[in-house]
Design a protein around this motif. Structure first.
Motif, PDB file in Angstrom:
ATOM      1  N   GLY A  40      12.668  -1.559  -3.759  1.00 58.91           N
ATOM      2  CA  GLY A  40      11.478  -0.762  -3.519  1.00 58.91           C
ATOM      3  C   GLY A  40      11.585   0.037  -2.237  1.00 58.91           C
ATOM      4  O   GLY A  40      12.564  -0.074  -1.489  1.00 58.91           O
ATOM      5  N   PRO A  41      10.574   0.866  -1.951  1.00 58.06           N
ATOM      6  CA  PRO A  41      10.625   1.735  -0.767  1.00 58.06           C
ATOM      7  C   PRO A  41      10.687   0.977   0.550  1.00 58.06           C
ATOM      8  O   PRO A  41      11.269   1.480   1.519  1.00 58.06           O
ATOM      9  N   GLU A  42      10.102  -0.207   0.614  1.00 58.12           N
ATOM     10  CA  GLU A  42      10.161  -0.976   1.851  1.00 58.12           C
ATOM     11  C   GLU A  42      11.590  -1.407   2.160  1.00 58.12           C
ATOM     12  O   GLU A  42      12.030  -1.374   3.317  1.00 58.12           O
ATOM     13  N   GLN A  43      12.308  -1.793   1.116  1.00 58.67           N
ATOM     14  CA  GLN A  43      13.701  -2.207   1.301  1.00 58.67           C
ATOM     15  C   GLN A  43      14.601  -0.996   1.613  1.00 58.67           C
ATOM     16  O   GLN A  43      15.524  -1.094   2.423  1.00 58.67           O
ATOM     17  N   VAL A  44      14.316   0.132   0.975  1.00 62.64           N
ATOM     18  CA  VAL A  44      15.082   1.355   1.252  1.00 62.64           C
ATOM     19  C   VAL A  44      14.906   1.757   2.715  1.00 62.64           C
ATOM     20  O   VAL A  44      15.882   2.116   3.402  1.00 62.64           O
ATOM     21  N   GLU A  52       7.594   5.555  10.854  1.00 62.29           N
ATOM     22  CA  GLU A  52       8.489   4.764  10.011  1.00 62.29           C
ATOM     23  C   GLU A  52       8.808   3.418  10.658  1.00 62.29           C
ATOM     24  O   GLU A  52       8.845   2.383   9.965  1.00 62.29           O
ATOM     25  N   ILE A  53       9.013   3.415  11.958  1.00 59.92           N
ATOM     26  CA  ILE A  53       9.307   2.156  12.646  1.00 59.92           C
ATOM     27  C   ILE A  53       8.099   1.236  12.599  1.00 59.92           C
ATOM     28  O   ILE A  53       8.228   0.023  12.342  1.00 59.92           O
ATOM     29  N   ASP A  54       6.905   1.776  12.816  1.00 56.92           N
ATOM     30  CA  ASP A  54       5.690   0.947  12.726  1.00 56.92           C
ATOM     31  C   ASP A  54       5.542   0.361  11.327  1.00 56.92           C
ATOM     32  O   ASP A  54       5.183  -0.822  11.165  1.00 56.92           O
ATOM     33  N   SER A  55       5.799   1.177  10.314  1.00 57.19           N
ATOM     34  CA  SER A  55       5.705   0.696   8.937  1.00 57.19           C
ATOM     35  C   SER A  55       6.719  -0.407   8.672  1.00 57.19           C
ATOM     36  O   SER A  55       6.390  -1.441   8.054  1.00 57.19           O
TER      37      SER A  55
END
Length: 280
Positions: A163-167, A243-246
């Motif tokens: 998923g996008p979190e892993q990408v 992106e880093i915070d996410s």
């Protein structure tokens, strides 16, 4: 050495500075992940009361303290690093803490029964000189145990990229490793250790590898590492603050199965003479 990415700061030296507050968290997480494997290797080498040990790039106190307990009052443990602030708590008794750059400084006198370095040489500019220095500091019959990661052999931090979190996690990990490479880290160094120990003249060279697929300590290590290099990632255009915070939120949530690079451990024994002895 890899050229720094466009727009990145022109810096040299160790990216993960021990003077930063996150360093202590990283040392604790690395200990939780790898101490058991390190201790198993040292026990199999036969550590005993009275041994003289040199812990190179000691960082935190966990390995130093364990060594001191094994060698007892008749032994000696020398802990060295370019920044000894995190290891000073272990000083006293059989433990001596000394500021020392293994890639530049002459080896301590002694003739050691055991020399150990974990996640050190991959970051040292003159790593060949450092390895020879350690081999030469062994007494005949003494053991050198080197442990270094090999990120090039397994570059993902999320093996299951579904998923996008892993990408995002894998993209930030790629960016982090590009920063390491730009500062001279050899991201394929771990696999070279058996050959390099043989070339240094050591006998009975053996190696293995270990890496956890997921654990709470992996998440702690990742969060501390990203916080430590956040400014460099943003300055190099490798990630945005958003992106880093996410990513940090994803790590904290526990939704990511985070792994590490394989840790390759290689060890060998000094015979009576090394090739460098003949050269001298």
């Amino acid at each position: 050495m890899t050229t720094p990415p466009p727009g990145s700061p022109d810096k040299t030296g160790y990216l993960l500075d021990n003077a930063q507050p996150e360093a202590g968290t990283r040392f604790d997480a690395l200990g939780a992940l790898f101490d058991a494997s390190t201790f198993r290797h040292i026990e199999e080498l036969g550590i005993a009361p009275g041994w003289r040990c040199w812990e190179v790039g000691a960082g935190g106190p966990s390995v130093v303290t364990w060594l001191a307990d094994r060698v007892g009052p008749a032994g000696r443990v020398l802990a060295t690093d370019v920044d000894t602030s995190w290891a000073t708590g272990a000083a006293g008794g059989v433990v001596e803490v000394l500021r020392h750059d293994v890639g530049r400084d002459a080896p301590p006198e002694g003739g050691f029964d055991l020399i150990h370095a974990r996640l050190v040489l991959v970051h040292v500019a003159d790593r060949d000189r450092a390895l020879r220095s350690m081999a030469e500091a062994l007494r005949p019959g003494g053991h050198l145990l080197l442990e270094d990661a090999d990120p090039a052999s397994q570059p993902l931090i999320c093996l299951d990229e579904y998923g996008p979190e892993q990408v995002l996690a894998n993209r930030l990990r790629t960016g982090f490793r590009s920063l390491l490479a730009a500062r001279g880290a050899d991201l394929a160094y771990g696999r070279k250790l058996p050959r390099l120990l043989r070339e240094a003249g050591l006998a009975d060279v053996t190696a293995d590898a270990y890496f956890p697929v997921t654990s709470a300590a992996c998440a702690v290590l990742e969060a501390a590492t990203v916080r430590q290099v956040r400014d460099e990632l943003v300055a190099a255009g490798l990630a945005t603050d958003e992106e880093i915070d996410s990513h940090l939120a994803n790590v904290t949530s526990g939704r990511l199965d985070l792994t590490t690079s394989p840790m390759i451990s290689a060890w060998g024994r000094r015979v009576a003479f090394l090739p460098s002895d003949d050269a001298a």
